[in-house]
Motif scaffolding. Sequence first.
Motif, PDB file in Angstrom:
ATOM      1  N   ILE A 222       0.847  -1.191   0.000  1.00 24.22           N
ATOM      2  CA  ILE A 222       0.000   0.000   0.000  1.00 24.22           C
ATOM      3  C   ILE A 222       0.883   1.242   0.000  1.00 24.22           C
ATOM      4  CG2 ILE A 222      -1.780   1.280   1.269  1.00 24.22           C
ATOM      5  CD1 ILE A 222      -2.725  -1.375   2.430  1.00 24.22           C
ATOM      6  N   ALA A 223       0.611   2.152  -0.896  1.00 21.61           N
ATOM      7  CA  ALA A 223       1.463   3.346  -1.025  1.00 21.61           C
ATOM      8  C   ALA A 223       1.241   4.324   0.115  1.00 21.61           C
ATOM      9  CB  ALA A 223       1.191   4.031  -2.367  1.00 21.61           C
ATOM     10  N   SER A 224      -0.003   4.533   0.509  1.00 23.86           N
ATOM     11  CA  SER A 224      -0.337   5.521   1.529  1.00 23.86           C
ATOM     12  C   SER A 224       0.089   5.038   2.906  1.00 23.86           C
ATOM     13  CB  SER A 224      -1.843   5.802   1.506  1.00 23.86           C
ATOM     14  OG  SER A 224      -2.209   6.592   2.609  1.00 23.86           O
ATOM     15  N   GLN A 225       0.851   5.878   3.616  1.00 28.83           N
ATOM     16  CA  GLN A 225       1.284   5.548   4.970  1.00 28.83           C
ATOM     17  C   GLN A 225       0.097   5.463   5.921  1.00 28.83           C
ATOM     18  OE1 GLN A 225       4.490   4.978   5.642  1.00 28.83           O
ATOM     19  NE2 GLN A 225       4.222   4.577   7.827  1.00 28.83           N
ATOM     20  N   GLU A 226      -0.887   6.332   5.728  1.00 31.06           N
ATOM     21  CA  GLU A 226      -2.064   6.343   6.594  1.00 31.06           C
ATOM     22  C   GLU A 226      -2.890   5.071   6.412  1.00 31.06           C
ATOM     23  OE1 GLU A 226      -6.090   9.059   7.355  1.00 31.06           O
ATOM     24  OE2 GLU A 226      -4.459   9.816   6.078  1.00 31.06           O
ATOM     25  N   GLU A 227      -3.081   4.651   5.159  1.00 32.18           N
ATOM     26  CA  GLU A 227      -3.828   3.424   4.893  1.00 32.18           C
ATOM     27  C   GLU A 227      -3.078   2.204   5.424  1.00 32.18           C
ATOM     28  OE1 GLU A 227      -6.824   2.772   3.565  1.00 32.18           O
ATOM     29  OE2 GLU A 227      -7.207   4.934   3.676  1.00 32.18           O
ATOM     30  N   ARG A 228      -1.750   2.245   5.315  1.00 27.29           N
ATOM     31  CA  ARG A 228      -0.941   1.143   5.834  1.00 27.29           C
ATOM     32  C   ARG A 228      -1.096   1.020   7.351  1.00 27.29           C
ATOM     33  NH1 ARG A 228       5.184   1.568   4.134  1.00 27.29           N
ATOM     34  NH2 ARG A 228       4.122   1.856   2.125  1.00 27.29           N
ATOM     35  N   HIS A 229      -1.044   2.161   8.027  1.00 27.30           N
ATOM     36  CA  HIS A 229      -1.206   2.177   9.481  1.00 27.30           C
ATOM     37  C   HIS A 229      -2.606   1.701   9.879  1.00 27.30           C
ATOM     38  CE1 HIS A 229      -0.738   3.496  13.632  1.00 27.30           C
ATOM     39  NE2 HIS A 229      -1.873   4.168  13.526  1.00 27.30           N
ATOM     40  N   LYS A 230      -3.625   2.124   9.146  1.00 28.94           N
ATOM     41  CA  LYS A 230      -5.003   1.730   9.427  1.00 28.94           C
ATOM     42  C   LYS A 230      -5.180   0.223   9.267  1.00 28.94           C
ATOM     43  CE  LYS A 230      -9.766   2.780   8.066  1.00 28.94           C
ATOM     44  NZ  LYS A 230     -10.634   3.551   7.136  1.00 28.94           N
ATOM     45  N   SER A 231      -4.545  -0.354   8.255  1.00 28.76           N
ATOM     46  CA  SER A 231      -4.635  -1.798   8.035  1.00 28.76           C
ATOM     47  C   SER A 231      -3.967  -2.559   9.172  1.00 28.76           C
ATOM     48  CB  SER A 231      -3.986  -2.171   6.704  1.00 28.76           C
ATOM     49  OG  SER A 231      -4.653  -1.548   5.625  1.00 28.76           O
ATOM     50  N   PHE A 232      -2.810  -2.082   9.605  1.00 31.50           N
ATOM     51  CA  PHE A 232      -2.128  -2.717  10.726  1.00 31.50           C
ATOM     52  C   PHE A 232      -2.972  -2.642  11.997  1.00 31.50           C
ATOM     53  CE2 PHE A 232       2.177  -2.413   8.617  1.00 31.50           C
ATOM     54  CZ  PHE A 232       2.419  -3.765   8.659  1.00 31.50           C
ATOM     55  N   GLN A 233      -3.656  -1.513  12.204  1.00 32.08           N
ATOM     56  CA  GLN A 233      -4.448  -1.324  13.410  1.00 32.08           C
ATOM     57  C   GLN A 233      -5.549  -2.366  13.535  1.00 32.08           C
ATOM     58  OE1 GLN A 233      -2.484   0.787  15.552  1.00 32.08           O
ATOM     59  NE2 GLN A 233      -4.570   1.278  16.175  1.00 32.08           N
ATOM     60  N   THR A 234      -6.125  -2.787  12.400  1.00 29.94           N
ATOM     61  CA  THR A 234      -7.204  -3.771  12.456  1.00 29.94           C
ATOM     62  C   THR A 234      -6.707  -5.153  12.882  1.00 29.94           C
ATOM     63  OG1 THR A 234      -6.953  -4.369  10.110  1.00 29.94           O
ATOM     64  CG2 THR A 234      -8.444  -2.540  10.631  1.00 29.94           C
ATOM     65  N   CYS A 235      -5.390  -5.362  12.839  1.00 29.68           N
ATOM     66  CA  CYS A 235      -4.826  -6.668  13.181  1.00 29.68           C
ATOM     67  C   CYS A 235      -4.243  -6.726  14.590  1.00 29.68           C
ATOM     68  CB  CYS A 235      -3.732  -7.048  12.182  1.00 29.68           C
ATOM     69  SG  CYS A 235      -4.291  -7.195  10.474  1.00 29.68           S
ATOM     70  N   ILE A 236      -4.054  -5.585  15.228  1.00 28.15           N
ATOM     71  CA  ILE A 236      -3.346  -5.553  16.515  1.00 28.15           C
ATOM     72  C   ILE A 236      -4.076  -6.377  17.568  1.00 28.15           C
ATOM     73  CG2 ILE A 236      -2.721  -4.057  18.447  1.00 28.15           C
ATOM     74  CD1 ILE A 236      -1.850  -1.961  16.466  1.00 28.15           C
ATOM     75  N   SER A 237      -5.404  -6.198  17.660  1.00 28.61           N
ATOM     76  CA  SER A 237      -6.180  -6.930  18.665  1.00 28.61           C
ATOM     77  C   SER A 237      -6.043  -8.437  18.467  1.00 28.61           C
ATOM     78  CB  SER A 237      -7.653  -6.526  18.593  1.00 28.61           C
ATOM     79  OG  SER A 237      -7.816  -5.152  18.831  1.00 28.61           O
TER      80      SER A 237
END
Length: 319
Positions: A222-237
């Motif tokens: 994913i090119a966007s840093q914000e979208e990349r961070h958002k995707s990672f956030q959904t996996c943290i839990s």
Amino acid sequence: MNFSSFLLTGFSGLEQHYPWLSIPFSCIYAVMLLGNCLVLHVIRTEPSLHEPMFYFLAMLAVTDLCMGLSTVHTVLGVLWGLMQEISLDACIAQSYFIHGLSCMESSVLLTMAFDRYIAICNPLRYSSILTNSRIIKIGLTILGRSFFFIISPIIRLKGFYYCRPHILSHSFCLHQDLLHLACSDIRFNSYYALMLVICTSLLDTVLIFFSYVLILKSVLAIASQEERHKSFQTCISHICAILVFYVPIVSLTMVHRFGKHLSPVVHVLMGDIYILFPPLMNPIIYSVKTQQIRKGMLRLFSLENQTLRFSRNKKPQPN
């Protein structure tokens, strides 16, 4: 047939401190049961949470709730001085539910990893792949996988002759504990249990790891840093839930394999952590890390506070 009873083991040498030890264990069970019930209530009452991700979370909460209910009477019974022995039938039943629920939790975590893989790597087809009918089929498959294949070795425990001292290693019953006390031919149970561990927990771990390799590869593209961070956030839990479940299992296995010189208290404590830690931590993790669950919890408590204040205001004031 041997219908004798077995002695449950608490914290050896700390019997005089049981009244004090029972307080934190009672609080842990209370938080565990309340936390998982709240997660289930929020998912049931919030229409916005009627999605595959939260259906799988509800399965995890039900599994944790059942794990707590299946062990609370023996763990607290020993600490409260209400019971020291357990019959063979009750011990076999408890062993069946503990191992079945442990396998079920592993299966649910694998399903949640698949859910995250679809949501991140193939989001456009997410709703068409994880339909309600397919989720029901997945749930029934998890139940069958968790409780059907362990029936055979568990039933065989009933016919074993237990000639060794009837003292269990924990304040609950485990399949391997009963095998150590049996003088019958236990080869089928030993090999079958090993095969089940390889085909369930070990296979689930490999598949979860592989799914996250694919997720990581997709997120990094994913090119966007914000979208990349958002995707990672959904996996943290989910990653936290995986660690909370597998780390105690590995630790308990290592203690049993290499820690024979350790105090029996350590073995009992590790067994209690294996049983209590995941059901205690999962609702906390998802309440803190998952925004939708957190907001649902806050709305629930704010509504209760408003209802409480309203009921107080309606009380007639004294003249």
